[in-house]
Write an enzyme that holds these catalytic residues in place. Structure first.
Site, PDB file in Angstrom:
ATOM      1  N   CYS A  33      34.666 -27.281  35.490  1.00  0.00           N
ATOM      2  CA  CYS A  33      34.584 -27.034  36.931  1.00  0.00           C
ATOM      3  C   CYS A  33      34.099 -25.605  37.145  1.00  0.00           C
ATOM      4  CB  CYS A  33      35.937 -27.196  37.578  1.00  0.00           C
ATOM      5  SG  CYS A  33      36.629 -28.839  37.342  1.00  0.00           S
TER       6      CYS A  33
ATOM      7  N   GLU B 298      31.706 -28.862   7.262  1.00  0.00           N
ATOM      8  CA  GLU B 298      31.229 -28.175   8.461  1.00  0.00           C
ATOM      9  C   GLU B 298      31.494 -26.665   8.349  1.00  0.00           C
ATOM     10  OE1 GLU B 298      29.286 -28.695  10.709  1.00  0.00           O
ATOM     11  OE2 GLU B 298      29.746 -27.283  12.296  1.00  0.00           O
TER      12      GLU B 298
ATOM     13  N   HIS C  80      36.963 -32.248 -11.275  1.00  0.00           N
ATOM     14  CA  HIS C  80      35.872 -32.940 -11.979  1.00  0.00           C
ATOM     15  C   HIS C  80      34.625 -32.073 -12.113  1.00  0.00           C
ATOM     16  CE1 HIS C  80      38.271 -36.599 -11.892  1.00  0.00           C
ATOM     17  NE2 HIS C  80      38.655 -36.169 -10.709  1.00  0.00           N
TER      18      HIS C  80
END
Ligand code: AGP
Length: 613
Positions: free
Chosen positions: A2, A486, A509
């Site tokens: 707004c 991200e 790994h």
């Protein structure tokens, strides 16, 4: 988002307010209104549905008033009609208020006031504000005290501006949390209040910003500031530059920081007009798919690039959980070349803030040829993605200027969550009660995100320590794995640091070989189902003397014993956690970039919209 403007001076208020509202038009809105105090003590209110031209058309004679407030509204509670447009008034029509935010406890306040004989004219949460002020004044509080005490009773984040026909020379503004800012503008013999510096910049010489929990009382000649507990605050107004770019940045040094800080508002904008808090229903206006079609969907494919791909990865997990639709998430530029199997029962959901990314558009074109129903999640109405899709879910985040996406990521994820709820309901997976619970969590989120953003100084300190590191590992699990990626993308883009986002379980790994005392490792470790697993990964890093930083849930004391720097976030559901965990990562990349002297808003080699392959 707004828009708010207030004017107290010696010129006619209406033209000044209307031109301020015009400058706020870019934020988008569905209705608008003004309240002006006439010299005869009358409070004149005019409202218009739709464009500002509607308000101008009903304005008629602008009157003689030299003090007033104006508002552009984006509906949250109640339809975008005249009754729901701001300003709202109290029972006697003396107090007029405009508001940005969501009054989370409005039902409780409204019922209490109705019990005291108050009648409400709108379906909005905002209308409780002038009524509450009136009720406090009737119990003996002054106007100022009543505004302060009313504000303290409202849950959620808010920017509120109020006038009172019985105290005609005064405008009061309050800011609570991060529902958008409020700035006080100083000119000669006139004062302004606005949600956004751009609304008033051409008219003023100096400006002062309200911080969370502060109230401003302005008259044509002065501005006074207090905290919500009544203690005075001294503020030195700063000179305002009339360069439009600096004005648009407001109090922030870079657009990226401004856009990160705007994210609670972005969340509200994504929820607006889509959640009916009264009936606990999620409605996506214009959603074209019938229940039978949605029930027949046997697979969803989510597409995107860069930050939008990460949002899609989170959205895929949300939709799978909420609507029990198997989801595949793919980089659009890979998808388009693999001759994917698609058909009328595959729902294709493309995420693209710009709506113009060529990789995503070509993938959408491919899906169209194969007859898949398509939804685009985008920030740009009328973009090519909206033309290609059968339905567009607009993020409504307002323009994102920094090349690195931040608020459009938050907006996309929030929209995908709403989509998950809608699909879940249509497929009969989510009961009315479970949707109500999801809505209850959602409505708290803008305020919780505001709390996280208040941790910016802590993140800035961490950034100071890490700014010279050439590499960075970010570990996440489950729905927070895309957040790790991200965070790494943000570090690459704006700080030019080589960073990797990894599934924490994958570390053993291979990547664990990288860890020594020079390698910063940030672990996203909220208290969720995978917390214990993440703690084991933290131990593995500790054993190799990696420099650990963690993002964790408030109250988790054990993590503090293991990790030097912990950013604690409010408790939130697992599905919604990415909307909080991403914020410290955005801030970290921003502050490191600033320390490294990088061009934060326009990083090298990057463009905001990638329209070539
Ligand atoms: C994010 O910070 C980048 N600007 C970039 O990765 C971006 O998300 C990507 O190019 C996709 O853009 P879109 O959302 O406009 O499709």
């Amino acid at each position: 988002m707004c828009g708010i403007i207030g004017y107290a001076g010696n010129k006619l208020a209406v033209p000044i307010i209307l031109s301020g509202l015009k400058r706020l038009e870019y934020r988008g809105y569905d209705s608008s209104g003004v309240a002006v105090l006439e010299p005869n003590g009358e409070l004149v209110i005019r409202k218009g549905e739709g464009k500002l031209s509607q308000l101008i058309a009903v304005m008629g004679n602008p009157g003689q008033g030299t003090l007033g407030i104006g508002h552009t509204r984006w509906a949250t509670h109640g339809k975008p009609n005249e009754a729901n447009a701001h300003p709202h008034t109290d029972q006697h029509g003396n107090i007029a208020a405009v508001h940005n935010g969501i009054v989370e406890n409005y039902r409780e306040i409204k019922e209490r006031l109705q019990g005291q004989g108050h009648h409400f004219k709108s379906q909005t949460d905002s209308e409780v504000i002038p009524h509450l002020i009136q009720s406090l004044m009737e119990k003996g509080d002054s106007f100022e005290e009543a505004v302060r005490k009313a504000a303290a009773q409202l849950h959620g984040a808010h920017a509120i501006v109020v006038i009172n026909a019985k105290e005609p020379g005064k405008i009061i503004g309050v800011r609570i949390g991060h529902a958008g800012g409020l700035v006080v503008g100083y000119a000669h013999g006139e004062m302004y209040l606005a949600s956004d510096l751009t609304a008033i910049a051409p008219q003023i010489k100096e400006a002062a910003y309200l911080h969370d929990g502060e109230m401003a009382v302005i008259t044509p000649a002065s501005a006074r500031f207090v905290r919500l507990d009544g203690t005075p605050v001294a503020k030195e107004p700063q000179a305002v530059t009339h360069d439009p770019v600096s004005a648009a940045k407001g109090q922030y040094r870079h657009f990226m920081l401004k856009e990160i800080m705007e994210q609670p508002e972005t969340l509200m904008s994504a929820l607006r007009d889509r959640i009916d808090f009264q009936s606990s229903k999620v409605t996506l206006p214009g959603f074209p798919f019938k229940q039978a079609q949605i029930k027949a969907i046997d697979r969803a494919v989510l597409l995107g690039m860069g930050t939008s791909l990460h949002a899609a990865q989170i959205g895929g997990r949300m939709i799978e959980r909420l609507a029990r639709i198997p989801c595949e998430v793919e980089n659009a530029s890979e998808f388009r070349y693999r001759d994917a199997i698609l058909g009328p029962n595959t729902l294709v959901i493309s995420v693209t803030q710009s709506g113009e990314t060529v990789d995503t558009l070509v993938a959408m074109a491919e899906a169209k040829i194969k007859g898949a129903p398509q939804i685009a999640v985008t920030n740009v109405a009328g973009s090519e993605a909206t033309r290609k899709a059968d339905y567009s879910l607009l993020i409504n985040a307002g323009p994102e200027i920094a090349v690195a996406s931040t608020k459009t990521f938050i907006g996309s994820v929030a929209c995908l969550y709403l989509l998950g709820l809608t699909l879940g309901e249509m497929r009969g997976i989510l009961s009315k009660e479970s949707i109500r619970q999801h809505i209850d969590h959602l409505v708290k989120l803008p305020e919780q995100l505001g709390e996280v953003l208040q941790l910016a100084p802590q993140v800035e300190m961490i950034a100071r320590d890490l700014a010279k590191k050439p590499n960075f590992l970010i570990l996440g699990r489950g729905i927070n794995f895309p957040v790790a990626m991200e965070g790494a993308l943000k570090l690459k883009e704006v700080s030019y640091i080589h960073a990797e986002g990894y599934q924490a379980g994958e570390m053993k790994h291979g990547p664990i070989a990288l860890i020594d005392e020079h390698m910063p490792v940030l672990a996203i470790a909220p208290k969720d189902r995978l917390y214990d697993k993440m703690m084991s990964n933290i131990e593995e890093v500790r054993a190799r003397e990696g420099r650990l930083i963690a993002i964790a849930t408030k109250g988790d004391e054990s993590i503090g014993e293991k990790v030097k720097d912990v950013v604690f976030l409010p408790e939130v559901t697992e599905l919604l956690s990415p909307l909080l965990t991403v914020a410290p990562l955005q801030l970290l990349a921003y502050y490191i970039a600033v320390r490294r002297g990088a061009d934060v808003d326009q990083p090298r080699n990057l463009a905001k919209t990638v329209t070539v392959e």
